[in-house]
Structure formats: C-alpha cells, structure tokens
Scaffold this motif. Structure first.
Motif, PDB file in Angstrom:
ATOM      1  N   GLY A 172      25.962  36.826  46.214  1.00  0.00           N
ATOM      2  CA  GLY A 172      27.276  36.203  46.206  1.00  0.00           C
ATOM      3  C   GLY A 172      28.213  36.714  45.129  1.00  0.00           C
ATOM      4  N   SER A 173      29.489  36.345  45.294  1.00  0.00           N
ATOM      5  CA  SER A 173      30.567  36.744  44.394  1.00  0.00           C
ATOM      6  C   SER A 173      31.325  35.532  43.899  1.00  0.00           C
ATOM      7  N   ILE A 174      31.926  35.696  42.730  1.00  0.00           N
ATOM      8  CA  ILE A 174      32.841  34.679  42.222  1.00  0.00           C
ATOM      9  C   ILE A 174      34.159  35.351  41.856  1.00  0.00           C
ATOM     10  N   PHE A 175      35.255  34.778  42.329  1.00  0.00           N
ATOM     11  CA  PHE A 175      36.611  35.203  41.966  1.00  0.00           C
ATOM     12  C   PHE A 175      37.237  34.074  41.153  1.00  0.00           C
ATOM     13  N   TRP A 176      37.550  34.345  39.908  1.00  0.00           N
ATOM     14  CA  TRP A 176      38.058  33.320  38.981  1.00  0.00           C
ATOM     15  C   TRP A 176      39.457  33.742  38.550  1.00  0.00           C
ATOM     16  N   GLN A 177      40.479  33.065  39.060  1.00  0.00           N
ATOM     17  CA  GLN A 177      41.873  33.461  38.810  1.00  0.00           C
ATOM     18  C   GLN A 177      42.453  32.628  37.675  1.00  0.00           C
ATOM     19  N   ARG A 183      32.794  43.321  38.431  1.00  0.00           N
ATOM     20  CA  ARG A 183      33.099  44.344  39.438  1.00  0.00           C
ATOM     21  C   ARG A 183      34.553  44.793  39.355  1.00  0.00           C
ATOM     22  N   ASN A 184      35.462  43.869  39.146  1.00  0.00           N
ATOM     23  CA  ASN A 184      36.876  44.218  39.032  1.00  0.00           C
ATOM     24  C   ASN A 184      37.608  43.198  38.193  1.00  0.00           C
ATOM     25  N   ARG A 185      38.616  43.688  37.501  1.00  0.00           N
ATOM     26  CA  ARG A 185      39.634  42.832  36.887  1.00  0.00           C
ATOM     27  C   ARG A 185      40.910  43.099  37.671  1.00  0.00           C
ATOM     28  N   ILE A 186      41.288  42.170  38.511  1.00  0.00           N
ATOM     29  CA  ILE A 186      42.400  42.341  39.436  1.00  0.00           C
ATOM     30  C   ILE A 186      43.663  41.759  38.819  1.00  0.00           C
ATOM     31  N   VAL A 187      44.729  42.530  38.849  1.00  0.00           N
ATOM     32  CA  VAL A 187      46.011  42.088  38.303  1.00  0.00           C
ATOM     33  C   VAL A 187      46.879  41.579  39.449  1.00  0.00           C
ATOM     34  N   THR A 213      45.512  37.150  36.247  1.00  0.00           N
ATOM     35  CA  THR A 213      44.314  37.953  36.427  1.00  0.00           C
ATOM     36  C   THR A 213      43.294  37.245  37.308  1.00  0.00           C
ATOM     37  N   ILE A 214      42.618  38.035  38.133  1.00  0.00           N
ATOM     38  CA  ILE A 214      41.488  37.537  38.920  1.00  0.00           C
ATOM     39  C   ILE A 214      40.256  38.311  38.478  1.00  0.00           C
TER      40      ILE A 214
END
Length: 353
Positions: free
Chosen positions: A67-72, A101-105, A124-125
């Motif tokens: 699984g993955s977690i996306f924390w915005q 895995r990524n730092r999404i802007v 940031t996500i």
C-alpha cells in the motif's frame, strides 16, 4: 469493526482503531494544518506533531504491505516564521519504516500576498509506500505528450513513434484547480481536495475493488472519488456538519428541501434523473440559478499548467527587462496580465452558473 464504505463520526483515532491491520490499499488525506482555521483547534507545533505521529502509526498498521500513503500538507506559520509541514512529516513517516517515493508539489498560483517574505504558492503531497513491493499503475494516469504523434525522422526507427501512444508520466508538479468560489465541487468546507487530484492518487496505486482510507474525511471527497471509480472507502470525520455533507455527496440525493451540498452533485443528479437543474438549489449558491454542465466553462490541469508557464515566463521576462534598464516600470505585460499581477486574481472564470 468499521464497515466498508462507512465514515466514522468522531475522532480519527477511534475510527482507525476499528479497522483491521493490513486491510487498506491506499491512504489519501490532508490533515489539519494547525494554523487556526475554523475547522481545527490550534496547538503548539510539537504537540500537534506528536498527535500526528500517533495517527500515522495507526495508518501504517492498517495499510497493506503493497500500500501507499499520500499525505498532503501546507505550512505552519508562527510569529512570521514559515515552517513547511512536509519537512516535519518526512522523518515521522521514515521512522515508521515507510519508503519515500515522491515529494509532489501542488502549485497554488493565487492567494494572499506576503509583505516580508516571498508569497507562498504551493503545497506538498508526500507519497510513501509501506514496502519495496508496491502498486503503481502508470498507464491509468498518463497525460498527453506535448507532441503526441512525434515520430523518428532517421535511423533504424525512422517513421516510428518516439513516445508512448498512451501518453507521458504526469510528473511531480501538479496544478489542479483549487476548489473555491465558482467551482462546481465547492461545498461549505474552506479547504477541499479537487476530485481530479484525488483520482490521480487513487488510480495510480489501487485497483477496482480495493479500499481507500481518509482518516480526515472532511466533506467526503476521497469517498466520492472512490465510489466513482469502483473502490471501497473508509474514513472518519469529527465535525457533524461535514460528516452530513459527506454522506449526502455519497448518496447523490437532495435534502428534503431540494438542496444539494454542491453544484456538481446537483448536476450529476439531474443528468441521471432528467430533472431540470432549475428545480434545485445547492448550499453555496449565490444569486444566479444553476445551469447544466454543458453550459459551463471547465479547464483541465493541462490548461492551467500552460497558463502558469506563460505567466511565470512573462513575470521573469519583465523583471529581467527592469533590472537591465530595458523597462521604465515594474512590468511590460498585456493588460490582462497586468491586472492579474496587481490584484492576484488569476482565476479562470469557470462559468458554472
């Protein structure tokens, strides 16, 4: 035990405690930023982070190994200081053994203008996975190439496509339109996820039938997107009014007075039933009557990315002209861009009414 497709009314830790270990495929959430908004109580930063560490520990427990977690998150501001919350959350997630895995802007090209520092224009996500073997479905989220049908003009591959015909990877800079005035998804919640942004996270890391969790469900955006794409959802919401809105968005039905939580739910309902849109109202409606979706002006992420590129290029060009003495004023831009820069109003009219 919390049932599938149920939102717990109450504290998120209480809701998380009712979820079995390793039963969730993805977590998509935006916790309170601790900046004193109407829907949160402000705490001292260390106390806030300690509470968040406890929530994330439970999130890690319920997440499957794939699984993955996306924390915005945004920023914590205190006495003029600007503290990016992703910097504080990164070690918390790493301490749990999760893998970045990524730092999404997420670019936010408008907002309040700062006076003593540069204006904040992004959030940031953080995307972490629980293990090395994780789900990622790139083909589900590809976006059009700049030159979609570009072909090689020499060599052994002459005449063949030089790009994936399904599109390209969207990258880690996102420009989904912020949900605010004149946006069909807007509810009474002041800080709402755009549904398309949730869809990108959900489709890239889950399959139909998988389960998605939002421990801070708010007005139910993650649940709505999960429903629309054949996923199950779980979550919790402390505020009874937001909880009620989430349930109504999921049901897709008007209340007893013919009122919907937002214009999108109203339009979806009338498209499904054939009822005229003028028969109903929605909570954040101001003045004009709702219109059918076909009469609105909607712009996708690609449009906003192009607009942002054009605007930033114009700003930097104008600044360069000024410092080189090629301009006698702060800007030499078209009149519309001058207005946008002066007022900070760079929103696209969506024509939703």
């Amino acid at each position: 035990m919390l049932k599938l497709n149920e939102i717990h009314l109450g504290d998120c830790l209480e809701g998380l405690a009712r979820i079995p270990s390793e039963s969730v495929d993805a977590i998509i959430s935006s916790p309170p930023y601790n900046i004193g908004k109407s829907y949160e109580s402000r705490r001292e930063l260390n106390e806030y982070l300690a509470m968040q560490r406890e929530v994330l520990r439970e999130c890690h427990r319920v997440l499957k190994s794939t699984g993955s977690i996306f924390w915005q998150v945004g920023v914590y501001a205190d006495r003029g200081m600007h503290i990016p919350l992703d910097v504080k959350f990164f070690p918390i997630l790493e301490d749990l053994g999760m893998i970045p895995r990524n730092r999404i802007v997420w670019v936010r090209p408008h907002g309040l203008h700062a006076k003593n520092k540069f204006s904040a224009r992004h959030e940031t996500i953080l995307w972490f996975t629980k293990g090395e073997e994780y789900n990622f479905f790139l083909d589900e989220i590809r976006v059009p190439q700049k030159y979609q049908n570009k072909k090689s003009w020499r060599g052994a591959n002459k005449g063949e496509l030089t790009c994936n015909p399904l599109g390209k990877n969207p990258g880690d800079i996102w420009l989904f339109q912020n949900v605010k005035h004149n946006h069909e998804e807007q509810t009474v919640h002041p800080a709402q996820f755009p549904e398309d942004m949730v869809a990108r996270m959900l489709l890239s890391t889950t399959k139909p039938g998988d389960t998605v969790l939002d421990p801070y469900m708010g007005v139910g955006t993650v649940a709505v997107v999960a429903r629309d794409h054949g996923r199950n959802f779980l979550g919790a919401e402390l505020d009874p009014s937001y909880h009620a809105i989430a349930l109504q968005r999921i049901s897709g039905e008007p209340d007893s007075e013919g009122v919907f939580p937002n214009l999108k739910t109203l339009r979806d309902y009338t498209a499904r039933t054939g009822d005229p849109v003028e028969k109903f109202r929605f909570q954040v409606q101001v003045g004009k009557k709702p219109t059918e979706r076909s009469k609105s002006r909607m712009f996708d992420e690609a449009h906003h990315l192009n607009e942002l590129h054009t605007r930033l290029e114009s700003e930097e060009t104008a600044f360069g002209q000024r410092v080189r003495g090629e301009s006698d004023g702060p800007h030499k831009l078209p009149s519309q861009q001058k207005h946008q820069l002066a007022t900070g109003d760079d929103t696209e009219p969506l024509g939703l009414f």
